[in-house]
Design a protein around this motif. Structure first.
Motif, PDB file in Angstrom:
ATOM      1  N   ASN A 175       0.825  -1.222   0.000  1.00  0.00           N
ATOM      2  CA  ASN A 175       0.000   0.000   0.000  1.00  0.00           C
ATOM      3  C   ASN A 175       0.853   1.262   0.000  1.00  0.00           C
ATOM      4  O   ASN A 175       0.548   2.237  -0.679  1.00  0.00           O
ATOM      5  CB  ASN A 175      -0.987  -0.015   1.186  1.00  0.00           C
TER       6      ASN A 175
ATOM      7  N   ARG B 249       2.922   1.374  -3.606  1.00  0.00           N
ATOM      8  CA  ARG B 249       2.181   1.622  -4.845  1.00  0.00           C
ATOM      9  C   ARG B 249       1.347   2.906  -4.789  1.00  0.00           C
ATOM     10  O   ARG B 249       1.137   3.548  -5.820  1.00  0.00           O
ATOM     11  CB  ARG B 249       1.266   0.409  -5.098  1.00  0.00           C
TER      12      ARG B 249
ATOM     13  N   HIS C 121      -7.509 -12.702  -6.276  1.00  0.00           N
ATOM     14  CA  HIS C 121      -7.196 -11.280  -6.412  1.00  0.00           C
ATOM     15  C   HIS C 121      -7.288 -10.865  -7.873  1.00  0.00           C
ATOM     16  O   HIS C 121      -6.917 -11.648  -8.757  1.00  0.00           O
ATOM     17  CB  HIS C 121      -5.768 -10.983  -5.947  1.00  0.00           C
TER      18      HIS C 121
ATOM     19  N   TRP D 270       0.032  -9.303  -9.157  1.00  0.00           N
ATOM     20  CA  TRP D 270      -1.153  -9.016  -8.354  1.00  0.00           C
ATOM     21  C   TRP D 270      -0.758  -8.431  -7.016  1.00  0.00           C
ATOM     22  O   TRP D 270       0.365  -8.601  -6.561  1.00  0.00           O
ATOM     23  CB  TRP D 270      -1.997 -10.272  -8.157  1.00  0.00           C
ATOM     24  N   GLU D 271      -1.722  -7.726  -6.428  1.00  0.00           N
ATOM     25  CA  GLU D 271      -1.518  -7.234  -5.070  1.00  0.00           C
ATOM     26  C   GLU D 271      -2.398  -8.051  -4.143  1.00  0.00           C
ATOM     27  O   GLU D 271      -3.569  -8.271  -4.429  1.00  0.00           O
ATOM     28  CB  GLU D 271      -1.903  -5.748  -4.964  1.00  0.00           C
ATOM     29  N   CYS D 272      -1.787  -8.521  -3.043  1.00  0.00           N
ATOM     30  CA  CYS D 272      -2.546  -9.279  -2.042  1.00  0.00           C
ATOM     31  C   CYS D 272      -2.770  -8.340  -0.862  1.00  0.00           C
ATOM     32  O   CYS D 272      -1.821  -7.987  -0.155  1.00  0.00           O
ATOM     33  CB  CYS D 272      -1.767 -10.518  -1.607  1.00  0.00           C
ATOM     34  N   GLU D 273      -4.029  -7.908  -0.671  1.00  0.00           N
ATOM     35  CA  GLU D 273      -4.303  -6.937   0.391  1.00  0.00           C
ATOM     36  C   GLU D 273      -4.150  -7.558   1.778  1.00  0.00           C
ATOM     37  O   GLU D 273      -3.721  -6.884   2.712  1.00  0.00           O
ATOM     38  CB  GLU D 273      -5.689  -6.333   0.198  1.00  0.00           C
ATOM     39  N   ASP D 274      -4.472  -8.838   1.894  1.00  0.00           N
ATOM     40  CA  ASP D 274      -4.393  -9.486   3.211  1.00  0.00           C
ATOM     41  C   ASP D 274      -2.963  -9.532   3.739  1.00  0.00           C
ATOM     42  O   ASP D 274      -2.725  -9.360   4.925  1.00  0.00           O
ATOM     43  CB  ASP D 274      -4.947 -10.914   3.129  1.00  0.00           C
TER      44      ASP D 274
ATOM     45  N   ASN E 128      -0.597  -7.596   2.327  1.00  0.00           N
ATOM     46  CA  ASN E 128      -0.025  -6.300   1.929  1.00  0.00           C
ATOM     47  C   ASN E 128       1.251  -6.478   1.098  1.00  0.00           C
ATOM     48  O   ASN E 128       2.253  -5.809   1.319  1.00  0.00           O
ATOM     49  CB  ASN E 128       0.242  -5.439   3.165  1.00  0.00           C
ATOM     50  N   LYS E 129       1.180  -7.403   0.144  1.00  0.00           N
ATOM     51  CA  LYS E 129       2.338  -7.660  -0.703  1.00  0.00           C
ATOM     52  C   LYS E 129       1.961  -7.588  -2.173  1.00  0.00           C
ATOM     53  O   LYS E 129       0.809  -7.812  -2.547  1.00  0.00           O
ATOM     54  CB  LYS E 129       2.906  -9.047  -0.389  1.00  0.00           C
TER      55      LYS E 129
ATOM     56  N   HIS F 264      -1.783 -14.724   0.659  1.00  0.00           N
ATOM     57  CA  HIS F 264      -2.456 -14.613   1.968  1.00  0.00           C
ATOM     58  C   HIS F 264      -2.588 -15.956   2.691  1.00  0.00           C
ATOM     59  O   HIS F 264      -2.779 -15.977   3.898  1.00  0.00           O
ATOM     60  CB  HIS F 264      -3.841 -13.980   1.805  1.00  0.00           C
TER      61      HIS F 264
END
Ligand SMILES: [Zn+2]
Ligand SMILES: [Zn+2]
Length: 313
Positions: A205, A208, A240, A277-281, A283-284, A310
């Protein structure tokens, strides 16, 4: 527990441990994992030649190691007591010839040397802790040594796991370069002219800041994407939203690279593909990318599916 995977080895260590040193390749090398305080694990290995008729002897390997320990100790004017011992039960596997040991010097170490008939590697692994033997180092050592696997069940794939990254790469690819930092990781593998890279950014977060993923990657990627031209499609991976890139080498300098590949009598790598891809869980941010030959297999999708995000937290 944390899984570490490096050069075909996997082991389970306490959560506080991670890779702190490495050299060599799949055939022969070394790596070290520690908790930056008292506990450390070292693995050294070499591969027996296909032509050798006699099986190598792990006791001889252990004795050579004892000699090098003594030599080191004499240089530092320390004393070290070495001892043969029974190898922990879980290190004794049907495909292995095994020999256990301990030593006490400035630290206390528990180790095992073994020859594996499946991967033909002679391995010397040891866990070191405080000289006093406190904090249950004996039990910890036994658990760590017992967890070490020297070849995966699926001979086509190898697990690579460090610093929260856990992925698998085709065994026919060798690690050729890496960047290992807390916030950014890159592992690049090669097979002939073909390349395959895994990049992972932590604190996605912050890094980016809401920028479009493809534009952000174009500015930040350090693997094959830097030398590629491509089109971008939307896709999905591990639940994702993701982007898929397909194309070939960019014009300019990379053409020189293609010429070099051709002159080395290799099939030049002319196909590029990637997924990010971005993994929000967790945060990577993940980028798996590859440059392959015209006929070469595209592994990117398989590596994406074998990269944990995640599910790893
Ligand atoms: Zn093995
Ligand atoms: Zn995820």
């Amino acid at each position: 527990m944390r899984i570490i995977g490096w050069q075909g080895f996997t082991l389970e260590t306490p959560e506080s441990c991670d890779l702190t040193g490495y050299s060599g390749d799949f055939k022969s090398g070394y790596f070290r994992v520690d908790d930056s305080e008292e506990l450390s694990v070292e693995i050294r290995w070499g591969t027996e030649s296909e032509r050798s008729k006699k099986e190598p002897d792990p006791e001889a390997r252990r004795d050579t190691y004892f000699q090098s320990l003594q030599k080191e100790a004499r240089k530092k004017k320390l004393s070290v007591q070495t001892k043969e011992s029974d190898a922990p039960k879980r290190t004794q596997r049907p495909e292995r010839l095994v020999s256990g040991f301990t030593w006490t010097g400035d630290k206390k170490a528990y180790g095992v040397a073994w020859y594996c008939r499946t991967c033909r590697r002679m391995t010397l692994a040891q866990v070191m802790g405080p000289r006093s033997g406190k904090s249950g180092i004996g039990n910890t050592a036994e658990a760590i040594l017992g967890s070490i696997v020297c070849h995966s069940d699926d001979p086509e794939w190898r697990v690579w796991a460090i610093y929260d990254l856990q992925t698998q790469i085709p065994a026919e690819y060798d690690l050729v370069s890496q960047q290992l930092m807390n916030v950014y990781l890159r592992l690049t593998f090669a097979r002939g002219a073909a390349r395959l890279s895994v990049e992972q950014w932590s604190l996605a977060n912050v890094a980016r800041r809401g920028a479009y993923l493809d534009l952000w990657l174009a500015a930040n990627a350090k693997g094959e994407m830097r030398q590629a031209r491509y089109t971008v499609d939307e896709t999905e991976t591990q639940g994702h939203p993701a982007i898929a890139l397909t194309g070939g080498p960019a014009f300019g300098t990379p053409m020189m690279e293609l010429m070099k590949q051709t002159s080395r009598m290799q099939m030049p790598a002319t196909r590029f593909s990637a997924q990010a891809w971005e993994c929000e869980d967790s945060n990577k941010l993940y980028l798996i990318e590859g440059m392959r030959t015209f006929r070469g297999r595209d592994w990117v999708g398989d590596v994406v599916r074998r990269t944990l995000c995640h599910t790893n937290i």
